[in-house]
Design an enzyme around this catalytic site. Structure first.
Site, PDB file in Angstrom:
ATOM      1  N   HIS A 217     -30.004   3.491 -13.593  1.00 32.05           N
ATOM      2  CA  HIS A 217     -29.351   2.210 -13.444  1.00 32.05           C
ATOM      3  C   HIS A 217     -29.838   1.851 -11.928  1.00 32.05           C
ATOM      4  CE1 HIS A 217     -25.497   3.597 -11.209  1.00 32.05           C
ATOM      5  NE2 HIS A 217     -25.617   4.525 -12.302  1.00 32.05           N
TER       6      HIS A 217
ATOM      7  N   CYS B 134     -25.188  10.012 -13.029  1.00 33.39           N
ATOM      8  CA  CYS B 134     -26.358   9.218 -13.452  1.00 33.39           C
ATOM      9  C   CYS B 134     -27.151   9.214 -12.479  1.00 33.39           C
ATOM     10  CB  CYS B 134     -25.586   7.705 -13.981  1.00 33.39           C
ATOM     11  SG  CYS B 134     -24.901   7.945 -15.272  1.00 33.39           S
TER      12      CYS B 134
END
Length: 537
Positions: free
Chosen positions: A429, A448
């Site tokens: 992301h 992440c």
């Protein structure tokens, strides 16, 4: 020692073995001998179901200890392959070729031959699996390695051996990637270099920069020459040539290429050739774990390199810097593969429960209005007014609310996320924290993978389904609304961990063991019997 023999020596071993077994494996053995051989094979194979099944289907016929040319060729190919086990960084004591040779040499009866037959088969299967799929089981060494290793069917492996050219068959067991072949070449290079004294004395300086002079600069010059970054020179100063050499070294080690040998660069310069060799051997084991096709087009994240790439036909189509999980127990990014299916533009951040209860709940207990950019939702999905919540009444176990952050440029996920749904809740992301990408070490996230150039990453992904990927992306972005965009061609995602790898130009690249995983793998390999060559000098 048989493993120290040349190929000519191994041919001699094969001949000696052939003579040793021939007296009990002639073209017309007596029935009693056949029965004794087969009984011994059945007995020795009974402890291994796959081996027992193979010999039962094969009517207990030999594949190694017969007197014909095919058996002799398989014996010779096996011993030749075992003699090369060290070149692959495999644990030699698992295979004990000397004991196998002695067993064959001392065959004195059909029963002895039957026991030797199965011993060869069991050693072969152990070696074949190690060479094909690795000597270790990843998750038993490092919990965060979630990669599922593919193992060949052992019975089918034996069947292939019995019908294919033996030497070609053994060659086929080696991982067929260009990376593995290059790592083997680098391993041999380092081993030779170490016999010549390695890279010489370390540089006794915290940092050096252009214009410096003195003994530390001499040491740096000599070490760069030994590493192949600088031609031989009598220069006594940190001149332009040395600056360029340092910049190339920095590029090969994932550092900011400013040409200054600062503390981080100096630390890498002083790493020994022996430590680099360990990294290469571990990388080869990791490559064996990943013994399947990566995909014609795929996403490759290397956690140690803090990078994400889109690779197409072994060519890097796009690359960007990345931030990975922080080096603490519950934040380290795991290693696994999955398939990217879609992206979400203007995403909502659904705060993971672990973060909600460990980080935000304590904050809200101290100040109910803390983290005002977040919204709380009840079990029916309704927004809850914080003024009506007694946060002191809740613990991590009974906190009943979901926490979310609506789409915005300040969203923790930035303006786009790339989804490959998985049970680890890991994805790629955007991020509003752009300053982190300027650092050498970029381990700051909750697990992440944050991308420095997420928009450009999206354009490359969308380029396979539209003539105007940028236009399509921004048409969704401008709405400000959360929008899911499916990838018409889903692509594999591989989150990997390599402290040693070879780039597209064939240059060896080395990175820090940011999570200490490779150190654990090396220790496990050592326990299994892998060692650096006994190098003098």
């Amino acid at each position: 020692m048989i493993l120290g023999l040349s190929r000519a020596g191994l041919r001699g071993v094969a001949l000696a073995v052939t003579v040793a077994v021939a007296q009990f494996a002639g073209p017309a053995p007596v029935a009693a001998g056949v029965t004794a051989f087969k009984q011994a094979v059945a007995e020795a194979a009974s402890s291994d179901r796959d081996v027992a099944d193979f010999y039962r289907e094969n009517n207990y016929e030999p594949v190694w200890t017969g007197a014909d040319e095919d058996d002799a060729a398989r014996r010779q190919a096996l011993f030749l392959a075992l003699s090369g086990a060290q070149a692959h960084g495999l644990p030699l004591n698992r295979y004990d070729a000397d004991a196998l040779y002695a067993m064959l040499r001392d065959v004195g009866s059909p029963r002895d031959r039957g026991l030797a037959e199965v011993a060869l088969t069991k050693t072969f299967l152990r070696f074949a699996q190690d060479l094909r799929s690795g000597a270790l089981i990843p998750a038993e060494v490092v919990r965060d390695i979630k990669r599922e290793v593919t193992y060949d069917d052992r019975t089918k492996t034996l069947e292939r051996l019995s019908r294919e050219n033996p030497r070609a068959f053994f060659r086929s067991l080696t991982p067929g990637t260009t990376e593995y072949a290059r790592l083997m070449k680098e391993k041999a290079r380092l081993e030779h270099l170490i016999t010549q004294g390695g890279w010489g004395p370390t540089v006794q300086a915290k940092s050096l920069e252009p214009g410096d002079t003195g003994t530390a600069v001499f040491a740096l010059r000599n070490r760069l020459i030994a590493m192949g970054y600088l031609r031989r020179s009598a220069s006594a100063s940190y001149d332009g040539l040395m600056q360029k050499a340092v910049q190339q070294f920095q590029e090969d080690h994932g550092l900011n290429t400013d040409g200054v040998a600062g503390a981080t660069t100096m630390k890498q310069i002083n790493v020994s050739a022996e430590e680099r060799l360990k990294s290469v051997i571990v990388a080869m084991e990791r490559e064996r774990w990943f013994n399947k096709r990566r995909g014609y087009r795929h996403v490759l994240v290397n956690l140690t390199d803090f990078s994400a790439r889109i690779v197409e036909n072994d060519r890097i189509a796009f690359a960007t810097r990345a931030v990975v999980g922080k080096n603490v127990s519950d934040r380290r990014s795991p290693e696994f593969s999955d398939v990217m299916e879609f992206m979400v533009i203007n995403p909502t951040w659904n705060v993971p429960r672990s973060i909600a209860t460990k980080e935000y709940l304590p904050m809200m207990k101290r100040n109910p209005n803390a983290a005002g950019h977040l919204r709380l939702y009840d079990s029916r999905g309704r927004v809850v007014n914080r003024a009506n919540i007694n946060f002191a009444a809740y613990t991590a176990r009974n906190f009943p609310y979901a926490i979310k952050q609506p789409p915005s440029s300040r969203n923790a996920l930035g303006l786009v996320k790339f989804m490959f749904p998985n049970k680890y809740n890991i994805y790629l992301h955007d991020t509003p924290q752009k300053s982190l990408f300027a650092r050498d070490v970029r381990a700051f996230s909750h697990g992440c993978i944050r991308l420095q150039q997420p928009f450009e990453f999206a354009y490359e992904l969308l380029s396979k389904q539209t003539d105007d990927p940028e236009g399509l992306f921004h048409s969704k972005l401008r709405t400000g609304a959360e929008t899911k965009v499916d990838l018409e061609q889903p692509l594999p995602v591989h989150i990997m961990y390599r402290t040693a790898f070879i780039d597209a130009k064939g240059r060896a690249q080395y990175r820090d063991d940011v999570y200490g995983r490779d150190a654990l793998i090396w220790q496990a390999l050592e326990r299994e019997g892998v060692s650096l060559p006994d190098i003098q000098g």
